[in-house]
Design an enzyme around this catalytic site. Structure first.
Site, PDB file in Angstrom:
ATOM      1  N   PHE A 123       0.860  -1.179   0.000  1.00 20.85           N
ATOM      2  CA  PHE A 123       0.000   0.000   0.000  1.00 20.85           C
ATOM      3  C   PHE A 123       0.898   1.231   0.000  1.00 20.85           C
ATOM      4  CE2 PHE A 123      -2.886   3.068   2.058  1.00 20.85           C
ATOM      5  CZ  PHE A 123      -4.079   2.809   1.405  1.00 20.85           C
ATOM      6  N   LEU A 125       1.061   4.959   0.318  1.00 22.65           N
ATOM      7  CA  LEU A 125       0.361   6.165   0.741  1.00 22.65           C
ATOM      8  C   LEU A 125       1.336   7.291   1.044  1.00 22.65           C
ATOM      9  CD1 LEU A 125      -2.383   7.431   2.033  1.00 22.65           C
ATOM     10  CD2 LEU A 125      -1.257   6.850   4.169  1.00 22.65           C
ATOM     11  N   THR A 126       2.305   6.997   1.944  1.00 18.88           N
ATOM     12  CA  THR A 126       3.193   8.039   2.454  1.00 18.88           C
ATOM     13  C   THR A 126       4.039   8.656   1.341  1.00 18.88           C
ATOM     14  OG1 THR A 126       3.282   6.905   4.549  1.00 18.88           O
ATOM     15  CG2 THR A 126       5.023   8.494   4.137  1.00 18.88           C
ATOM     16  N   ALA A 130       4.054  14.067   2.795  1.00 20.42           N
ATOM     17  CA  ALA A 130       2.740  13.709   3.332  1.00 20.42           C
ATOM     18  C   ALA A 130       2.822  12.372   4.058  1.00 20.42           C
ATOM     19  CB  ALA A 130       1.715  13.633   2.200  1.00 20.42           C
ATOM     20  N   SER A 132       1.817  11.689   8.191  1.00 21.69           N
ATOM     21  CA  SER A 132       0.600  11.750   9.005  1.00 21.69           C
ATOM     22  C   SER A 132      -0.479  12.582   8.307  1.00 21.69           C
ATOM     23  CB  SER A 132       0.919  12.372  10.360  1.00 21.69           C
ATOM     24  OG  SER A 132       1.799  11.527  11.076  1.00 21.69           O
ATOM     25  N   ARG A 267      19.321 -16.716  36.655  1.00 26.26           N
ATOM     26  CA  ARG A 267      20.534 -15.972  36.975  1.00 26.26           C
ATOM     27  C   ARG A 267      20.588 -15.657  38.466  1.00 26.26           C
ATOM     28  NH1 ARG A 267      25.358 -13.584  34.665  1.00 26.26           N
ATOM     29  NH2 ARG A 267      25.931 -12.000  36.183  1.00 26.26           N
ATOM     30  N   GLN A 335      17.230  -4.412  30.443  1.00 23.31           N
ATOM     31  CA  GLN A 335      17.753  -4.023  31.754  1.00 23.31           C
ATOM     32  C   GLN A 335      17.963  -5.261  32.638  1.00 23.31           C
ATOM     33  OE1 GLN A 335      18.449  -0.920  31.795  1.00 23.31           O
ATOM     34  NE2 GLN A 335      19.318  -0.822  33.852  1.00 23.31           N
ATOM     35  N   GLU A 362       1.950   3.560  10.761  1.00 24.81           N
ATOM     36  CA  GLU A 362       0.475   3.492  10.768  1.00 24.81           C
ATOM     37  C   GLU A 362      -0.133   4.377  11.848  1.00 24.81           C
ATOM     38  OE1 GLU A 362      -1.517   0.105   9.540  1.00 24.81           O
ATOM     39  OE2 GLU A 362       0.270  -0.970   8.900  1.00 24.81           O
TER      40      GLU A 362
END
Lengths: 383, 258
Positions: A123, A125-126, A130, A132, A267, A335, A362
């Site tokens: 698809f 679109l971006t 353009a 968001s 551990r 972490q 998205e």
């Protein structure tokens, strides 16, 4: 009220998990390191029926519901982020628009082979200007002797250069800002060209390209849905895509959570298992809470979709929450494992890099907050 | 050709606990189709695709065993049968073979029974031979390849430790297969959906005409303890890889491994 998955959904989860553990997970590191498209994996996924999971049998699909599709994406992501992104984009962006808005002929011609796994869908679109703000689309398509002639440039298109068809959004009626339409362009159409795969932080096995259209001509009947309604259609498509991204975030986070929990049980430090220290067990508890909540939001959104009800808001909420809690989960898992978490010898740093896209693609977290905020407070916000 | 596959549901891993009464406690452990039985199902399906007829997957167990029976149906088995009765709860391997034999006799038209070489939980590997004996049919064990299967005849390769034996038997027969005879397929998700609500027929002891005498165990479990844990490994330290390797070689020679 019933929180149980149906037997069918449970079976689908069990089978996709088994397949993903045996066929997808062992290749995840290779796919990330080389950026190779996992073609063999996708052939096997096609045999299983994964590539058309939520589409009707009449169009080559397996006829499962949206909850099952979300579960499948979740399980694929638990094994490999790159594979999950290609998969989710194929279902939600490459195929769903044709299932939703396509004519019978378009469904037979484009949806069926894609659902059967003979080719992937994408698809486009971006654009460079353009993302968001999809209304700012500059790509144009003009009708000329029964053909659309498409010109323009797209960016960040998942699977563009490996897809069998691209659904392209273009301005079909210049002058009116929102007169955007969607048009299906088969791969190999003259004038269609792709930039080299983008180098990315994560999800490296998923090809992302810029796409250029230079007088790309396709028959008039390749118009998908109604002329000038491309933007509204695209918003509906994106609701489904967001459910997919939420599922992906949960799958990746689940993998991180399982790795961290197992490590905390093995551990030792200062004569005790590290899981016995509250600072570690608190992190694991928070992961469990986040995953549980995200999953409920995800299945609710998918369930509403299956009921044929409005689910834009729930999809936005699920995507926003799952992607953010997923990122935190990966961060905390690293972490807990310390150096092993940071080392590329172990999968966590890959999962963390893969997860990072999901607050962007998205609908960024920021856009989603705008969407949700407007729904709560009314349209005046941000105007 | 009517092929029956005997299938057992087993815990996915062996981290089971042992109850005070010596029974196995597999609570919380995922139940899967016995690994070797999956090969048996696949072999049956491949022959069914060539020869037509029926593949009946048969299992002995409580109602929740239907899940794995259903998985075999999703792989492509045409028929299913669950042998289920509270009286089957404490069967030993001979009892299980008696139950399966009664069902196979009742089915009547069976040409071939395929089993896995053993189950990964009890590992007796005695089920298929016992079944063949009770039915009075030829038994072919450790089958790694079936080069021919036709009306009235089976040719099978028995993959033994030192040799591969090719044997021929008349049908009906019982064969147990080993890992690697084929590559079991994943059930398609479409079929998983389709069989999700299929009614799986169940036969009880009474349906099979079995009495409690037929089911009484002949093997009594006197004890059951987990095997001793594997001794901890030894980490070899050293300033460089070469030094570590030298120390490793010394250790191995000391232990007379090399």
């Amino acid at each position: 009220m019933n929180f149980d998955l149906t037997p069918e959904q449970q079976h689908i989860r069990a089978e996709v998990r088994r397949f993903a553990e045996q066929e997808i997970a062992p290749r995840a590191r290779h796919v990330d390191e080389t950026g190779e498209f996992p073609a063999e994996t996708f052939r096997k996924m096609a045999n299983l029926g994964l590539l058309g999971l939520p589409f009707p049998e009449a169009y080559g699909g397996a006829g499962a519901d949206s909850v099952s599709a979300a579960i499948a994406i979740e399980e694929v992501a638990r094994a490999c982020g790159s594979t999950a992104l290609i998969y989710s984009a194929h279902l939600g962006l490459g195929c769903a628009p044709i299932a939703m808005f396509g004519t019978e002929e378009q469904k037979q011609r484009f949806l069926r082979p894609a659902a059967e796994g003979r080719h992937l869908g994408a698809f486009a679109l971006t654009e460079p200007h353009a993302g968001s703000d999809a209304g700012a689309t500059r790509t144009t398509a003009r009708l000329e002797n029964g053909h659309w002639v498409i010109n323009g440039a797209k960016m960040w298109i998942t699977s563009a250069s490996v897809a069998g068809h691209l659904i392209v959004t273009a301005v079909t009626d210049p002058g009116e800002r929102h007169a955007i339409s969607a048009i299906i362009v088969p791969a190999g159409t003259p004038g269609l060209s792709f930039g080299k795969p983008e180098a990315k932080m994560g999800l490296r096995g998923s090809v992302t390209n810029a796409v250029t259209f230079e007088d790309v001509r396709v028959p008039e009947e390749n118009l998908l849905g109604r002329r000038g309604r491309g933007l509204q259609q695209f918003l509906a498509v994106l609701d489904g895509g967001r459910v997919g991204i939420a599922a992906m975030a949960i799958g990746l986070a689940q993998a991180a959570y399982e790795t961290a929990s197992a490590y905390a049980r093995e551990r030792t430090a200062f004569g005790k298992l590290i899981g016995a220290y509250e600072s570690v067990s608190n992190m694991i508890a928070d992961m469990a809470v986040g995953l549980e909540a995200a999953r409920l939001l995800l299945y609710q959104a998918a369930w509403l979709k299956d009921q044929g009800r409005q689910y834009s808001r729930e999809a936005a909420i699920a995507k926003l929450y799952a992607s953010e809690v997923g990122e935190k989960t990966c961060r905390d898992a690293i972490q807990i494992l310390g150096g092993y978490g940071y080392s590329s010898e172990y999968p966590l740093e890959r999962i963390y890099r893969d997860q990072r896209l999901l607050t962007i693609g998205e609908g960024t977290s920021e856009i989603l907050r705008v969407v949700i905020g407007r729904q709560v407070l009314g349209e005046f916000v941000g105007r | 050709m009517h092929i029956v596959v005997c299938m057992k549901q087993v815990p996915r891993d062996n981290s089971v606990k042992i109850n005070a009464d010596l029974t196995i406690n597999a609570d919380g452990i995922e139940q899967i189709m016995n690994l070797f039985d999956e090969y048996a199902v696949e072999e049956a399906l491949q022959w069914n695709e060539k020869l037509g007829g029926k593949v009946t997957v048969l299992s002995i167990g409580p109602d929740d065993w239907k899940e794995q029976v259903r998985r075999a149906l999703a792989m492509g088995a045409t028929d299913s049968l669950l042998l289920s009765d509270p009286a089957f709860a404490a069967l030993d391997v001979l009892g299980a073979a008696r139950v399966a034999a009664a069902a196979i006799k009742k089915l009547g038209d069976v040409d071939l029974v395929l089993c896995g070489r053993n189950s990964t939980d009890d590992e007796s590997a005695a089920f298929a031979p016992a079944l063949a004996r009770l039915l009075g049919w030829p038994q072919l064990t450790y089958v790694g390849k079936i080069p021919a299967l036709e009306a009235g005849k089976i040719v099978a390769e028995r993959h033994l430790e030192e040799v591969i034996e090719t044997v021929e038997a008349s049908l009906p027969a019982v064969a147990s297969v080993i890992k690697g005879i084929n590559e079991p397929r994943y059930p398609s998700l479409l079929r998983i959906r389709k069989v999700a609500k299929v009614e799986i027929p169940a036969w009880s002891a009474a349906d099979l005409g079995l009495t409690s005498a037929d089911l009484a165990p002949v093997l009594n479990l006197a004890g059951r303890v987990p095997p001793p844990p594997r001794p901890k490994g030894e980490m070899i330290d050293g300033a460089s890889a070469a030094e570590k390797a030298a120390r490793l070689v010394d250790k191995l020679m000391e232990a007379q491994v090399i």
